[in-house]
Design a protein around this motif. Sequence first.
Motif, PDB file in Angstrom:
ATOM      1  N   UNK A 172      47.127  30.304  27.761  1.00  0.00           N
ATOM      2  CA  UNK A 172      47.989  30.984  28.749  1.00  0.00           C
ATOM      3  C   UNK A 172      46.931  31.421  29.943  1.00  0.00           C
ATOM      4  N   UNK A 173      47.664  31.142  31.116  1.00  0.00           N
ATOM      5  CA  UNK A 173      46.616  31.356  32.422  1.00  0.00           C
ATOM      6  C   UNK A 173      47.618  32.112  33.365  1.00  0.00           C
ATOM      7  N   UNK A 174      47.558  33.370  33.289  1.00  0.00           N
ATOM      8  CA  UNK A 174      48.471  34.167  34.159  1.00  0.00           C
ATOM      9  C   UNK A 174      48.304  33.995  35.522  1.00  0.00           C
ATOM     10  N   UNK A 175      49.243  34.040  36.397  1.00  0.00           N
ATOM     11  CA  UNK A 175      48.720  34.519  37.877  1.00  0.00           C
ATOM     12  C   UNK A 175      48.699  35.820  38.405  1.00  0.00           C
ATOM     13  N   UNK A 176      47.558  36.156  38.795  1.00  0.00           N
ATOM     14  CA  UNK A 176      47.054  37.460  38.656  1.00  0.00           C
ATOM     15  C   UNK A 176      47.557  38.416  39.987  1.00  0.00           C
ATOM     16  N   UNK A 177      48.145  39.549  39.537  1.00  0.00           N
ATOM     17  CA  UNK A 177      48.924  40.194  40.661  1.00  0.00           C
ATOM     18  C   UNK A 177      47.704  40.599  41.503  1.00  0.00           C
ATOM     19  N   UNK A 178      48.030  40.965  42.887  1.00  0.00           N
ATOM     20  CA  UNK A 178      47.000  41.652  43.658  1.00  0.00           C
ATOM     21  C   UNK A 178      47.271  43.052  43.913  1.00  0.00           C
ATOM     22  N   UNK A 179      46.459  43.925  42.945  1.00  0.00           N
ATOM     23  CA  UNK A 179      46.760  45.379  43.299  1.00  0.00           C
ATOM     24  C   UNK A 179      46.413  45.912  44.843  1.00  0.00           C
ATOM     25  N   UNK A 180      47.305  46.606  45.567  1.00  0.00           N
ATOM     26  CA  UNK A 180      46.974  46.944  46.702  1.00  0.00           C
ATOM     27  C   UNK A 180      46.816  48.555  46.910  1.00  0.00           C
ATOM     28  N   UNK A 181      46.154  49.025  47.704  1.00  0.00           N
ATOM     29  CA  UNK A 181      46.096  50.519  48.296  1.00  0.00           C
ATOM     30  C   UNK A 181      47.582  50.737  48.722  1.00  0.00           C
ATOM     31  N   UNK A 182      47.510  52.287  49.046  1.00  0.00           N
ATOM     32  CA  UNK A 182      48.872  52.537  49.714  1.00  0.00           C
ATOM     33  C   UNK A 182      48.774  52.079  51.416  1.00  0.00           C
ATOM     34  N   UNK A 183      47.560  51.690  51.986  1.00  0.00           N
ATOM     35  CA  UNK A 183      47.571  51.155  53.358  1.00  0.00           C
ATOM     36  C   UNK A 183      47.381  49.521  53.124  1.00  0.00           C
ATOM     37  N   UNK A 224      42.415  45.125  35.981  1.00  0.00           N
ATOM     38  CA  UNK A 224      43.663  44.197  35.496  1.00  0.00           C
ATOM     39  C   UNK A 224      43.127  42.797  34.940  1.00  0.00           C
ATOM     40  N   UNK A 225      41.897  42.636  35.557  1.00  0.00           N
ATOM     41  CA  UNK A 225      41.372  41.275  34.833  1.00  0.00           C
ATOM     42  C   UNK A 225      40.728  41.845  33.494  1.00  0.00           C
ATOM     43  N   UNK A 226      40.285  42.957  33.436  1.00  0.00           N
ATOM     44  CA  UNK A 226      39.918  43.198  31.721  1.00  0.00           C
ATOM     45  C   UNK A 226      41.121  43.400  30.888  1.00  0.00           C
ATOM     46  N   UNK A 227      41.946  43.755  31.541  1.00  0.00           N
ATOM     47  CA  UNK A 227      43.357  44.026  30.762  1.00  0.00           C
ATOM     48  C   UNK A 227      43.880  42.453  30.242  1.00  0.00           C
ATOM     49  N   UNK A 228      43.600  41.521  31.184  1.00  0.00           N
ATOM     50  CA  UNK A 228      44.028  40.032  30.642  1.00  0.00           C
ATOM     51  C   UNK A 228      43.074  39.393  29.962  1.00  0.00           C
ATOM     52  N   UNK A 229      41.796  39.819  29.936  1.00  0.00           N
ATOM     53  CA  UNK A 229      40.607  38.897  29.353  1.00  0.00           C
ATOM     54  C   UNK A 229      40.998  39.739  27.827  1.00  0.00           C
ATOM     55  N   UNK A 230      40.991  41.111  27.692  1.00  0.00           N
ATOM     56  CA  UNK A 230      41.129  41.750  26.322  1.00  0.00           C
ATOM     57  C   UNK A 230      42.561  41.224  25.669  1.00  0.00           C
ATOM     58  N   UNK A 231      43.351  40.616  26.409  1.00  0.00           N
ATOM     59  CA  UNK A 231      44.845  40.373  25.775  1.00  0.00           C
ATOM     60  C   UNK A 231      44.537  38.672  25.293  1.00  0.00           C
ATOM     61  N   UNK A 232      43.568  38.123  25.602  1.00  0.00           N
ATOM     62  CA  UNK A 232      43.125  36.753  24.969  1.00  0.00           C
ATOM     63  C   UNK A 232      43.439  35.629  25.864  1.00  0.00           C
ATOM     64  N   UNK A 233      43.592  35.938  27.328  1.00  0.00           N
ATOM     65  CA  UNK A 233      44.086  34.669  28.021  1.00  0.00           C
ATOM     66  C   UNK A 233      43.172  33.614  28.164  1.00  0.00           C
ATOM     67  N   UNK A 234      43.582  32.648  28.717  1.00  0.00           N
ATOM     68  CA  UNK A 234      42.467  31.212  28.571  1.00  0.00           C
ATOM     69  C   UNK A 234      42.099  30.948  29.820  1.00  0.00           C
ATOM     70  N   UNK A 235      42.622  31.735  30.938  1.00  0.00           N
ATOM     71  CA  UNK A 235      41.936  31.493  32.274  1.00  0.00           C
ATOM     72  C   UNK A 235      42.954  32.232  33.250  1.00  0.00           C
ATOM     73  N   UNK A 236      42.563  32.250  34.525  1.00  0.00           N
ATOM     74  CA  UNK A 236      43.248  32.913  35.635  1.00  0.00           C
ATOM     75  C   UNK A 236      43.397  32.344  36.673  1.00  0.00           C
TER      76      UNK A 236
END
Length: 309
Positions: A10-21, A32-44
């Motif tokens: 599983x290699x999710x295409x990582x969203x890019x979080x943005x600020x309001x500006x 988000x990267x920590x969330x994906x790694x903790x979910x057990x993914x195999x790459x980013x």
Amino acid sequence: MTLPAPLTGVVPPVCTPLTPDREVDTASLTRLVDHLVEGGVDGLFVLGSTSEVAYLTDRQRALVLDTVVRHVGGQLPVLAGAIDMTTPRVLDHARALAGAGADAVVVTAPFYTRTHPAEVARHFRLVARGCPAPVFAYDLPVSVHTKLGADLVLELAEEGVLAGLKDSSGDEGGFRTVVLGKRLGLARFSVLTGSEVTVDSALAMGADGVVPGLGNVDPAGYVRLYRACREGDWARARAEQERLCGLFGMVAAGDPARMGGSSSALGAFKAALHLRGVITFPTTADPQIPLSPEETKTVGKHLAAAGLL
């Protein structure tokens, strides 16, 4: 790190979080990267369609990759999209990404210009020759208006030009042709599906893995699905896939009378991540239209139905 050959899982295409500006929210990106790694993914996979790469400046692209590479610290392979219109521009991106730590680059066919299959093949050969990192082809005809034929993909794989394919074409027959061709001596070539809703079918065909945009929201669900398929537990896989299909319904939360499909889908992914407490803001890049409060409630209902809220 050294890229596995083939790359699997599983290699999710990582969203890019943005600020309001509309600047890159690096704090949310690392969460988000920590969330994906903790979910057990195999790459980013950063700087793809789900990353809103088309909307990011070169400065923002560089910041996204640097933030992810530094935070991952070699735990997982990081693929990065070298997405641009023509070969010289793609080469500039690809070399910069490889120099900044990307383990592989992901490249579409040229776009804006009208091309012949021979020119598409030449494009990939020149990029691979000029880039020090492995090259993955990204089959995305809905955006680049060129379908990568299975015969061309296999020819380039046999030449060693391509390390893998991310197929977001929706052409299951063509995808299967590539999978079958891989069995004939292309053991190191990686075939990945970009479809969130037919992962069990793709893995049953022989795909190596999945690049699911919805994997940002529920990485653990896709990891469970992948493992069930690999273990041959097709009943468990089907149940997990159907739960994820229901969750994927969030991409239609936006009213098509006032926004495009990308605004709706990417807005839903970001709204879901915001509701789950992973990112601080659900902001999407301009000129996309944000979800309304009512549309965001719809996203929340999909999360609740899937047991995520």
